[in-house]
Write a protein that holds these residues in place. Structure first.
Motif, short mmCIF file in Angstrom:
data_model
loop_
_atom_site.label_atom_id
_atom_site.label_comp_id
_atom_site.label_asym_id
_atom_site.label_seq_id
_atom_site.Cartn_x
_atom_site.Cartn_y
_atom_site.Cartn_z
N PHE A 129 0.86 -1.18 0.00
CA PHE A 129 0.00 0.00 0.00
C PHE A 129 0.90 1.23 0.00
O PHE A 129 1.69 1.42 0.91
N VAL A 130 0.77 2.05 -1.04
CA VAL A 130 1.57 3.26 -1.16
C VAL A 130 0.63 4.45 -1.02
O VAL A 130 -0.39 4.54 -1.71
N GLN A 131 0.97 5.35 -0.09
CA GLN A 131 0.16 6.55 0.10
C GLN A 131 1.06 7.75 -0.07
O GLN A 131 2.12 7.83 0.56
N ILE A 132 0.66 8.69 -0.93
CA ILE A 132 1.47 9.86 -1.19
C ILE A 132 0.59 11.10 -1.13
O ILE A 132 -0.54 11.09 -1.60
N SER A 133 1.11 12.14 -0.50
CA SER A 133 0.42 13.42 -0.43
C SER A 133 1.20 14.45 -1.23
O SER A 133 2.42 14.54 -1.11
N ARG A 164 -1.54 -1.28 -4.18
CA ARG A 164 -2.55 -0.24 -3.98
C ARG A 164 -1.83 1.09 -3.87
O ARG A 164 -0.85 1.22 -3.14
N VAL A 165 -2.34 2.10 -4.58
CA VAL A 165 -1.76 3.44 -4.54
C VAL A 165 -2.88 4.44 -4.25
O VAL A 165 -3.91 4.41 -4.92
N VAL A 166 -2.66 5.29 -3.26
CA VAL A 166 -3.62 6.36 -2.93
C VAL A 166 -2.87 7.68 -3.03
O VAL A 166 -1.84 7.87 -2.39
N VAL A 167 -3.39 8.57 -3.86
CA VAL A 167 -2.81 9.90 -4.02
C VAL A 167 -3.77 10.90 -3.38
O VAL A 167 -4.95 10.95 -3.75
N THR A 168 -3.26 11.68 -2.45
CA THR A 168 -4.05 12.71 -1.80
C THR A 168 -3.48 14.06 -2.18
O THR A 168 -2.29 14.31 -1.99
#
Length: 64
Positions: free
Chosen positions: A3-7, A40-44
């Motif tokens: 899981f990759v989360q980037i802001s 999974r990648v989430v871009v905020t």
């Protein structure tokens, strides 16, 4: 499942965000061997008024 989360500060085009998702997915699959389908990648995107360092927002730092 990686899981990759980037802001990021808001302002990128949808094409730039899509390219980032592809690059992050590739980096994870190449570095840890996970199947692409499990990454999974989430871009905020964050407004410059909501991101600060040293009590100065990104908006305040930006040249007008």
């Amino acid at each position: 499942m990686p899981f990759v989360q980037i802001s990021l500060r808001e302002g990128r085009t949808p094409e730039q965000i899509r390219s980032l998702i592809t690059a992050l997915t590739s980096a994870v699959t190449e570095s840890v061997g996970s199947p692409k389908e499990s990454v999974r990648v989430v871009v905020t995107e964050v407004p410059g008024t909501h991101w600060a360092a040293g009590d100065v927002t990104l908006e305040e730092k930006s040249p007008s």
